[in-house]
Scaffold this motif. Structure first.
Motif, PDB file in Angstrom:
ATOM      1  N   GLN A  97       0.397  -1.143  -0.030  1.00  0.00           N
ATOM      2  CA  GLN A  97       0.165  -0.046  -0.229  1.00  0.00           C
ATOM      3  C   GLN A  97       0.702   1.358   0.416  1.00  0.00           C
ATOM      4  O   GLN A  97       0.583   2.464  -0.390  1.00  0.00           O
ATOM      5  CB  GLN A  97      -0.494  -0.019   1.019  1.00  0.00           C
ATOM      6  CG  GLN A  97      -1.643   1.431   1.297  1.00  0.00           C
ATOM      7  CD  GLN A  97      -3.192   0.697   2.520  1.00  0.00           C
ATOM      8  OE1 GLN A  97      -2.433   0.240   2.896  1.00  0.00           O
ATOM      9  NE2 GLN A  97      -2.781   1.998   2.805  1.00  0.00           N
ATOM     10  N   THR A 103      -0.429   6.877  -2.658  1.00  0.00           N
ATOM     11  CA  THR A 103      -0.690   7.082  -0.579  1.00  0.00           C
ATOM     12  C   THR A 103       0.204   8.483  -0.840  1.00  0.00           C
ATOM     13  O   THR A 103       1.213   8.983  -1.097  1.00  0.00           O
ATOM     14  CB  THR A 103       0.202   5.531  -0.496  1.00  0.00           C
ATOM     15  OG1 THR A 103      -0.729   3.953  -1.212  1.00  0.00           O
ATOM     16  CG2 THR A 103       0.225   6.032   0.922  1.00  0.00           C
ATOM     17  N   GLN A 107      -0.830   8.746   4.487  1.00  0.00           N
ATOM     18  CA  GLN A 107      -0.863   7.581   5.070  1.00  0.00           C
ATOM     19  C   GLN A 107       0.033   7.261   5.234  1.00  0.00           C
ATOM     20  O   GLN A 107       0.008   5.938   5.848  1.00  0.00           O
ATOM     21  CB  GLN A 107      -1.212   8.145   3.543  1.00  0.00           C
ATOM     22  CG  GLN A 107      -2.990   7.813   3.645  1.00  0.00           C
ATOM     23  CD  GLN A 107      -3.720   7.842   1.910  1.00  0.00           C
ATOM     24  OE1 GLN A 107      -3.145   7.542   0.783  1.00  0.00           O
ATOM     25  NE2 GLN A 107      -5.310   7.658   2.146  1.00  0.00           N
TER      26      GLN A 107
END
Length: 306
Positions: A97, A103, A107
């Motif tokens: 991720q 991203t 985050q």
């Protein structure tokens, strides 16, 4: 004509009845205990074999305790491996991720926080305790497997380099666990030795720094996490084979103990049917001897004249 004094008659009769009673008591004891040997002199060959069987039982009891301890420790380790594999899989999901271009740095910072938590949990597993209360992955060490520097958070392995094998019977032995480096350490892409704790810490730091370097670090971390996952699952596979071997040896010991019990019965056991028959016969003779003694003891000259 042979003359027998009253004193001699009583003495001989008492001795005979006492001998019969003693033999009857011996048979009763054999029925109660199931054993026909009271003394080695009763059957020296059987007694010698029974002593050897006793020794085999004592050795088997030690092997059984060793196997049970090893099995408990291996099961603790197996559970820890399963949990570690789940945590590393989750860390890989987070790294994937973080490596995504969409991203944000915010985050990635949040991902770094979760990675820190996973690292702490992995360290908790590494410093878990086995059945004896020792470090599960510390080898022969009694304390923690990993020492954490309170200032830097760096984890250093402080256990022993190896773990001694234990005897489990028939000349076989088994290593009842793993050391920390065998599970959590590996060689990185540059050929240097590292471990999952250092790599997760470095990845967390890089993610907090943000920018393209954070995304690059996350992509590089995927390879590291794959390697670490493989190391854990390989250790778990080896552990499974050890548990399977313990099961085989346990079955062999069970069969051997059954053989010992059967041989003990043959060598020193009393045949209950035969022993009870002999006891009944002995009691009949004893009763007849006592009755005869009473009748003869009551005879006197007057009764003979009558």
């Amino acid at each position: 004509m042979i003359n027998l004094s009253t004193g001699a008659f009583y003495e001989r009769s008492t001795t005979q009845i006492g001998s019969l009673r003693s033999r009857a008591e011996t048979l009763q004891q054999q029925i109660g205990s199931g054993q026909r040997l009271e003394h080695s002199s009763d059957d020296p060959v059987a007694a010698a074999r029974l002593r050897m069987l006793d020794r085999e039982e004592r050795v088997s009891a030690v092997d059984t305790r060793n196997s049970q301890t090893a099995e408990n420790n291996l099961k603790f380790a197996d559970e820890a491996f399963g949990q570690a594999a789940v945590m590393i899989s989750r860390a890989r999901e987070l790294a994937l991720q973080a490596a995504n271009a969409t991203t944000s740095d915010e985050q990635r910072a949040s991902i770094a926080t979760e990675l820190d938590g996973l690292r702490q949990n992995l360290l908790g597993l590494a410093n878990g305790r086995n059945a004896a209360g020792h470090a599960l992955f510390g080898g022969q060490a009694a304390g923690n497997a990993y020492q954490i520097d309170s200032a830097t958070g760096v984890a250093t392995y402080v256990g022993t380099a190896t773990l001694d094998a234990v005897e489990i019977g028939e000349g076989q032995s088994i290593v009842p666990g793993n050391t920390g480096p065998e599970v959590f350490s590996f060689t990185d892409s540059s050929g240097a030795q590292t471990d999952i704790f250092a790599e997760l810490s470095a990845l967390s730091t890089a993610l907090r720094a943000g920018g393209q370097a954070a995304a690059d670090a996350a992509r590089d971390g995927l390879t590291m996490l794959d390697t670490s996952f493989d190391k854990v699952t390989t250790a778990q596979t080896v552990l499974g084979s050890r548990l399977a071997w313990l099961e085989v040896m346990t079955e062999r010991r069970t069969e051997n103990m059954e053989r010992i019990a059967d041989e003990r019965t043959v060598m020193g056991g009393a045949d209950l049917a035969v022993t009870m028959s002999r006891l009944q016969e002995m009691l009949t003779v004893l009763e007849a001897s006592q009755s005869s003694f009473v009748r003869l003891a009551n005879l006197n000259l007057f009764s003979m004249l009558r």
